[in-house]
Each structure stands twice: as structure tokens, then as C-alpha cells.
Design a protein around this motif. Structure first.
Motif, PDB file in Angstrom:
ATOM      1  N   GLY A 151      68.942  39.366  30.062  1.00 34.03           N
ATOM      2  CA  GLY A 151      67.980  39.365  31.162  1.00 34.03           C
ATOM      3  C   GLY A 151      66.737  40.211  30.947  1.00 34.03           C
ATOM      4  O   GLY A 151      66.043  40.545  31.912  1.00 34.03           O
ATOM      5  N   ALA A 152      66.417  40.543  29.705  1.00 28.26           N
ATOM      6  CA  ALA A 152      65.229  41.362  29.446  1.00 28.26           C
ATOM      7  C   ALA A 152      63.960  40.634  29.895  1.00 28.26           C
ATOM      8  O   ALA A 152      63.818  39.431  29.723  1.00 28.26           O
ATOM      9  CB  ALA A 152      65.142  41.703  27.963  1.00 28.26           C
ATOM     10  N   ASP A 153      63.051  41.405  30.449  1.00 31.64           N
ATOM     11  CA  ASP A 153      61.792  40.890  30.983  1.00 31.64           C
ATOM     12  C   ASP A 153      60.736  40.842  29.877  1.00 31.64           C
ATOM     13  O   ASP A 153      60.329  41.886  29.370  1.00 31.64           O
ATOM     14  CB  ASP A 153      61.325  41.806  32.118  1.00 31.64           C
ATOM     15  CG  ASP A 153      60.025  41.376  32.758  1.00 31.64           C
ATOM     16  OD1 ASP A 153      59.461  40.330  32.360  1.00 31.64           O
ATOM     17  OD2 ASP A 153      59.561  42.082  33.664  1.00 31.64           O
ATOM     18  N   PRO A 154      60.242  39.652  29.522  1.00 35.01           N
ATOM     19  CA  PRO A 154      59.238  39.557  28.457  1.00 35.01           C
ATOM     20  C   PRO A 154      57.876  40.116  28.860  1.00 35.01           C
ATOM     21  O   PRO A 154      57.020  40.323  28.008  1.00 35.01           O
ATOM     22  CB  PRO A 154      59.156  38.062  28.167  1.00 35.01           C
ATOM     23  CG  PRO A 154      59.661  37.398  29.397  1.00 35.01           C
ATOM     24  CD  PRO A 154      60.648  38.348  30.018  1.00 35.01           C
ATOM     25  N   ASP A 155      57.692  40.369  30.152  1.00 32.65           N
ATOM     26  CA  ASP A 155      56.418  40.900  30.651  1.00 32.65           C
ATOM     27  C   ASP A 155      56.452  42.403  30.887  1.00 32.65           C
ATOM     28  O   ASP A 155      55.480  42.972  31.364  1.00 32.65           O
ATOM     29  CB  ASP A 155      56.025  40.201  31.962  1.00 32.65           C
ATOM     30  CG  ASP A 155      55.720  38.725  31.745  1.00 32.65           C
ATOM     31  OD1 ASP A 155      54.988  38.405  30.789  1.00 32.65           O
ATOM     32  OD2 ASP A 155      56.224  37.899  32.525  1.00 32.65           O
ATOM     33  N   GLY A 156      57.555  43.069  30.568  1.00 31.51           N
ATOM     34  CA  GLY A 156      57.683  44.504  30.818  1.00 31.51           C
ATOM     35  C   GLY A 156      57.000  45.329  29.746  1.00 31.51           C
ATOM     36  O   GLY A 156      56.833  44.899  28.614  1.00 31.51           O
ATOM     37  N   GLY A 206      58.306  30.694  22.431  1.00 28.25           N
ATOM     38  CA  GLY A 206      59.084  29.649  23.095  1.00 28.25           C
ATOM     39  C   GLY A 206      60.238  30.227  23.895  1.00 28.25           C
ATOM     40  O   GLY A 206      60.451  29.869  25.053  1.00 28.25           O
ATOM     41  N   ILE A 207      60.960  31.154  23.300  1.00 26.99           N
ATOM     42  CA  ILE A 207      62.102  31.785  23.972  1.00 26.99           C
ATOM     43  C   ILE A 207      61.637  32.639  25.149  1.00 26.99           C
ATOM     44  O   ILE A 207      62.190  32.579  26.241  1.00 26.99           O
ATOM     45  CB  ILE A 207      62.892  32.675  22.990  1.00 26.99           C
ATOM     46  CG1 ILE A 207      63.516  31.832  21.900  1.00 26.99           C
ATOM     47  CG2 ILE A 207      63.951  33.494  23.712  1.00 26.99           C
ATOM     48  CD1 ILE A 207      64.040  32.653  20.721  1.00 26.99           C
ATOM     49  N   LEU A 208      60.614  33.452  24.913  1.00 26.97           N
ATOM     50  CA  LEU A 208      60.160  34.408  25.928  1.00 26.97           C
ATOM     51  C   LEU A 208      59.451  33.723  27.094  1.00 26.97           C
ATOM     52  O   LEU A 208      59.620  34.135  28.238  1.00 26.97           O
ATOM     53  CB  LEU A 208      59.244  35.457  25.291  1.00 26.97           C
ATOM     54  CG  LEU A 208      59.891  36.301  24.195  1.00 26.97           C
ATOM     55  CD1 LEU A 208      58.854  37.188  23.537  1.00 26.97           C
ATOM     56  CD2 LEU A 208      61.044  37.109  24.741  1.00 26.97           C
TER      57      LEU A 208
END
Length: 142
Positions: free
Chosen positions: A103-108, A127-129
Motif C-alpha cells: 500500500g505504499a503511496d507513489p505520491d509521498g 506503469g505500476i505506480l
């Protein structure tokens, strides 16, 4: 510093060993300590969590052990860097996958994991993020 406010040398030594376990990938031993009550979100003097150290050093198994025990996979260090952005920066494919699964946030953080993927031309990560970001839903506002 008075003796009452000095850190316990044994606790400091143990913390050092735990951070080393995260850096070197000793998932089994680290899990045993966590299961015995060591805080999963323990941080060092730079604000790096066990997850950050494991991610940055390429240990997906340790990331999974920590996230399964409730580690905050989005916690930024004192430089506002997140484990996911660090894994993208280092090109740690298995760690990126483990963090996204957790559940890591790609925008953090700053730069974000998405920023790092763009900077290094990692279309596979984008693509993944980007899918992860869309699954999280639209941002508030606008």
C-alpha cells in the motif's frame, strides 16, 4: 547529560543491531525481535525506519516481514524521502513490488516515487505506480 536522561547503552546497541538486520536482510532474526515486542516503526537518528533501510538496501523479504507486522510503509525520513522512492531510485524491482503490494503511496515524500521513476526513465515503474495511484482514488480538491 545526566544519567537519568542518557539513553540506555544496551537499548542503543540493540537498536543498532536491528538497523543492521534491516540493512543486511536478516528477515528471520528481525521478525523474532518484532514478535518479541520491538516497535516495528523504530527510527534511527536520521528518521530512517527499518522499512526505509530494508528498501534502500534491496531486501524485499524484510519489507514484507515489516509490512506484515504493521510497519508504516509511507513514513518519510528527515529528508522527506520515502521507502518507495528510495527503492525506485536504487532500481530495486522486488522491493518496489513489495512496497506497492503493502500500500505504499507513489505520491509521498519529495521527490516522490513517481518523480524518481520519471527522472530515471523507468516506464515499468511508472506503469505500476500510476495504477497504484489511480486505485487509491482521486486526490481531494478540484
Amino acid at each position: 547529560m545526566s544519567e537519568a536522561t542518557s539513553p540506555d547503552p544496551d537499548a542503543v546497541a540493540l537498536a543498532g543491531r536491528l538497523f543492521d538486520m534491516a540493512r543486511t536482510g536478516d528477515a528471520v532474526q528481525l521478525a523474532a525481535y518484532l514478535d518479541a515486542g520491538v516497535p516495528v516503526n523504530l527510527t534511527n537518528a536520521s528518521g530512517d525506519t527499518l522499512v526505509m533501510l530494508a528498501a534502500y538496501h534491496g531486501h524485499a523479504d524484510v519489507v514484507r516481514v515489516l509490512s506484515a507486522r504493521g510497519a508504516d510503509v509511507n513514513r518519510a525520513n528527515d529528508k522527506n524521502q520515502t521507502p518507495l522512492a528510495g527503492a525506485v531510485f536504487k532500481g530495486e524491482d522486488a522491493v518496489v513490488s513489495a512496497l506497492v503490494e503493502a500500500g505504499a503511496d507513489p505520491d509521498g515524500g519529495h521527490p516522490t516515487a513517481l518523480d524518481a521513476a520519471r527522472m530515471f526513465g523507468r516506464e515499468d515503474y511508472l506503469g505500476i505506480l500510476e495504477v497504484r495511484g489511480e486505485r487509491r482514488g482521486p486526490s481531494t480538491g478540484g
